[in-house]
Design an enzyme around this catalytic site. Structure first.
Site, PDB file in Angstrom:
ATOM      1  N   GLY A  58       2.448 -14.331 -32.663  1.00  0.00           N
ATOM      2  CA  GLY A  58       2.420 -15.741 -32.296  1.00  0.00           C
ATOM      3  C   GLY A  58       3.114 -16.054 -30.986  1.00  0.00           C
ATOM      4  O   GLY A  58       3.343 -17.208 -30.657  1.00  0.00           O
ATOM      5  N   ASN A  79      -5.569 -13.772 -40.834  1.00  0.00           N
ATOM      6  CA  ASN A  79      -4.429 -14.323 -41.551  1.00  0.00           C
ATOM      7  C   ASN A  79      -4.268 -15.766 -41.094  1.00  0.00           C
ATOM      8  O   ASN A  79      -3.756 -16.021 -40.011  1.00  0.00           O
ATOM      9  CB  ASN A  79      -3.172 -13.491 -41.215  1.00  0.00           C
ATOM     10  CG  ASN A  79      -1.913 -14.072 -41.827  1.00  0.00           C
ATOM     11  OD1 ASN A  79      -1.985 -14.977 -42.661  1.00  0.00           O
ATOM     12  ND2 ASN A  79      -0.771 -13.560 -41.406  1.00  0.00           N
ATOM     13  N   GLU A 133       2.679  -4.628 -37.028  1.00  0.00           N
ATOM     14  CA  GLU A 133       2.813  -5.904 -36.325  1.00  0.00           C
ATOM     15  C   GLU A 133       4.214  -5.997 -35.744  1.00  0.00           C
ATOM     16  O   GLU A 133       5.157  -6.385 -36.450  1.00  0.00           O
ATOM     17  CB  GLU A 133       2.587  -7.064 -37.289  1.00  0.00           C
ATOM     18  CG  GLU A 133       1.204  -7.084 -37.896  1.00  0.00           C
ATOM     19  CD  GLU A 133       0.817  -8.500 -38.341  1.00  0.00           C
ATOM     20  OE1 GLU A 133      -0.243  -8.960 -37.904  1.00  0.00           O
ATOM     21  OE2 GLU A 133       1.585  -9.134 -39.071  1.00  0.00           O
ATOM     22  N   HIS A 170       4.412  -9.263 -44.826  1.00  0.00           N
ATOM     23  CA  HIS A 170       4.291  -9.824 -43.477  1.00  0.00           C
ATOM     24  C   HIS A 170       5.695 -10.166 -42.968  1.00  0.00           C
ATOM     25  O   HIS A 170       6.556 -10.591 -43.741  1.00  0.00           O
ATOM     26  CB  HIS A 170       3.412 -11.076 -43.511  1.00  0.00           C
ATOM     27  CG  HIS A 170       3.061 -11.574 -42.150  1.00  0.00           C
ATOM     28  ND1 HIS A 170       3.948 -12.311 -41.390  1.00  0.00           N
ATOM     29  CD2 HIS A 170       1.957 -11.397 -41.390  1.00  0.00           C
ATOM     30  CE1 HIS A 170       3.383 -12.582 -40.229  1.00  0.00           C
ATOM     31  NE2 HIS A 170       2.177 -12.038 -40.194  1.00  0.00           N
ATOM     32  N   SER A 224      -0.709 -11.314 -31.612  1.00  0.00           N
ATOM     33  CA  SER A 224      -1.396 -11.925 -30.472  1.00  0.00           C
ATOM     34  C   SER A 224      -2.697 -11.203 -30.083  1.00  0.00           C
ATOM     35  O   SER A 224      -3.036 -11.124 -28.908  1.00  0.00           O
ATOM     36  CB  SER A 224      -0.452 -12.031 -29.269  1.00  0.00           C
ATOM     37  OG  SER A 224       0.672 -12.839 -29.598  1.00  0.00           O
ATOM     38  N   GLU A 277       6.837 -12.631 -41.504  1.00  0.00           N
ATOM     39  CA  GLU A 277       7.296 -14.003 -41.813  1.00  0.00           C
ATOM     40  C   GLU A 277       7.811 -14.081 -43.249  1.00  0.00           C
ATOM     41  O   GLU A 277       8.740 -14.834 -43.541  1.00  0.00           O
ATOM     42  CB  GLU A 277       6.157 -15.005 -41.550  1.00  0.00           C
ATOM     43  CG  GLU A 277       5.935 -15.182 -40.044  1.00  0.00           C
ATOM     44  CD  GLU A 277       4.511 -15.531 -39.639  1.00  0.00           C
ATOM     45  OE1 GLU A 277       3.696 -15.921 -40.496  1.00  0.00           O
ATOM     46  OE2 GLU A 277       4.204 -15.390 -38.436  1.00  0.00           O
ATOM     47  N   LYS A 303      -2.406 -17.993 -42.284  1.00  0.00           N
ATOM     48  CA  LYS A 303      -1.052 -18.523 -42.483  1.00  0.00           C
ATOM     49  C   LYS A 303      -1.134 -19.916 -43.143  1.00  0.00           C
ATOM     50  O   LYS A 303      -2.062 -20.153 -43.913  1.00  0.00           O
ATOM     51  CB  LYS A 303      -0.275 -18.540 -41.166  1.00  0.00           C
ATOM     52  CG  LYS A 303      -0.327 -17.166 -40.489  1.00  0.00           C
ATOM     53  CD  LYS A 303       0.651 -16.999 -39.375  1.00  0.00           C
ATOM     54  CE  LYS A 303       0.484 -15.592 -38.793  1.00  0.00           C
ATOM     55  NZ  LYS A 303       1.470 -15.309 -37.757  1.00  0.00           N
TER      56      LYS A 303
HETATM   57  P1  PGA Z   1      -0.839 -13.772 -34.285  1.00  0.00           P
HETATM   58  O1  PGA Z   1      -0.350 -13.403 -35.786  1.00  0.00           O
HETATM   59  O2  PGA Z   1      -2.194 -13.132 -34.122  1.00  0.00           O
HETATM   60  O3  PGA Z   1      -0.896 -15.277 -34.269  1.00  0.00           O
HETATM   61  O4  PGA Z   1       0.166 -13.215 -33.369  1.00  0.00           O
HETATM   62  C1  PGA Z   1      -0.628 -12.153 -36.339  1.00  0.00           C
HETATM   63  C2  PGA Z   1      -0.023 -12.065 -37.706  1.00  0.00           C
HETATM   64  O5  PGA Z   1       1.071 -12.616 -37.900  1.00  0.00           O
HETATM   65  O6  PGA Z   1      -0.609 -11.487 -38.631  1.00  0.00           O
END
Ligand code: PGA
Length: 246
Positions: free
Chosen positions: A169, A9, A163, A94, A208, A96, A11
Site C-alpha cells: 500500500g 485482496n 509481501e 497477512h 504495490s 495487517e 481488504k
Molecule cells: P497492495 O496490497 O497491493 O495494496 O500493496 C497488497 C496486500 O496487502 O496484499
C-alpha cells in the site's frame, strides 16, 4: 509446471453495490484464462462474490479465519463456514493481521491447519518490515515465519505470498531482483523440508503490484503470481495484471 495465480485482496473496502460492480466487471473482463484467478472480499461480501462468479473460473476466498473449528468465539468465522458458503481458499497471516491484530507465527500455523481440515487452500503470507530489512534480517524473519508454518507438513496445493511490509500500500514495489532473491530463498528453504512440494508450491509476490510493474515481476523464475491489494479494486487494472501473467 506451476500454474500462475493472481489473488485479489480487497481488504476492508466496498459496499454491496461497489462489490457487485467490481465482480460484474471482472467476470466480463476475465474469460477463460490460463491463469488461476481468485478474489478475497470482506466476509459479508463473500456470498455475493460466490454467486456472481458461479459460472466463471474465478475462485473466492476469505481474508482470514479462526484457528478453531467451532465454539464460543464471538466475532470469529471458521474455515468450515467459509467452505460451506463456497470459498476455496483463505489468506492467512497477512501483515495487517500480524501488525494490527497481533497474530503470531504460531497462530497463523494453527489457522493453516484449520483451513486444510476444512478442505481449503491456505494462502500463507510472509514478509519483513522495513526496519528488519535495513537491519539485514529480512531472510531470517521470513525463515522464522516459514519455520512456524512447518508445524504441519506443507502441501503442494498450499500457496505462499511474499509481501514485504514496506511495499504494501506504499507504492514502493520491491524490485524484480529483490523479489526474486527472496522467492528463491523461500523455495530453497522449502526444498530442505520437502523437495516435491517445494517445486509445486506457488509463490506469489505482493506489495504495490499494478499493471505497470506486473510483467517484470512475473518474468522472474520463482514468482508464480501475485497477491494484489489496491490495484484489485479496479476491474480493468486487475484484468491487466492477469493479462501480464498469461
Ligand atoms: P497492495 O496490497 O497491493 O495494496 O500493496 C497488497 C496486500 O496487502 O496484499
Amino acid at each position: 509446471m506451476r500454474r500462475r495465480l493472481v489473488v485479489a485482496n480487497w481488504k476492508m473496502h466496498g459496499s454491496l453495490d461497489s462489490a457487485q460492480a467490481l465482480l460484474d466487471g471482472l467476470v466480463s473482463c476475465i474469460g477463460d484464462s490460463a491463469v488461476e484467478v481468485a478474489v478475497c472480499p470482506p466476509f459479508v461480501h463473500v456470498p455475493l462474490a460466490v454467486s456472481v462468479t458461479t459460472d466463471s473460473a474465478i475462485g473466492v476466498g476469505g481474508q482470514t479465519c479462526s484457528e478453531y473449528d467451532s465454539g464460543a468465539y464471538t466475532g470469529e468465522v471458521a474455515a468450515a463456514m467459509l467452505a460451506d458458503i463456497g470459498c476455496d481458499r483463505v489468506i492467512l497471516g497477512h501483515s495487517e493481521r500480524r501488525q494490527y491484530f497481533a497474530e503470531t507465527n504460531d497462530q497463523v500455523a494453527l489457522k493453516a491447519q484449520a483451513v486444510r481440515r476444512a478442505g481449503l487452500v491456505p494462502v500463507l503470507c510472509v514478509g519483513e518490515t522495513l526496519e528488519q530489512r535495513e537491519q539485514g534480517r529480512a531472510e531470517e524473519v521470513v525463515a522464522e515465519q516459514l519455520q512456524a508454518l512447518l508445524a504441519e507438513p506443507l502441501q503442494a496445493s498450499d500457496v505462499i505470498a511474499y509481501e514485504p511490509v514496506w511495499a504494501i500500500g506504499t507504492g514502493k514495489t520491491a524490485s524484480p531482483e529483490q523479489a526474486q532473491q527472496m522467492h528463491a530463498f523461500i523455495r530453497q528453504f522449502l526444498r530442505q523440508h520437502s523437495a516435491a512440494e517445494a517445486e509445486a508450491i506457488r509463490l506469489l509476490y505482493g506489495g504495490s503490484v499494478k499493471a505497470a510493474n506486473a510483467a517484470e515481476l512475473f518474468a522472474q523464475q520463482d514468482i508464480d503470481g501475485a497477491l494484489v491489494g489496491g490495484a484489485s479494486l479496479d476491474a480493468t487494472e486487475f484484468a491487466a495484471i492477469i493479462a501480464a501473467a498469461q
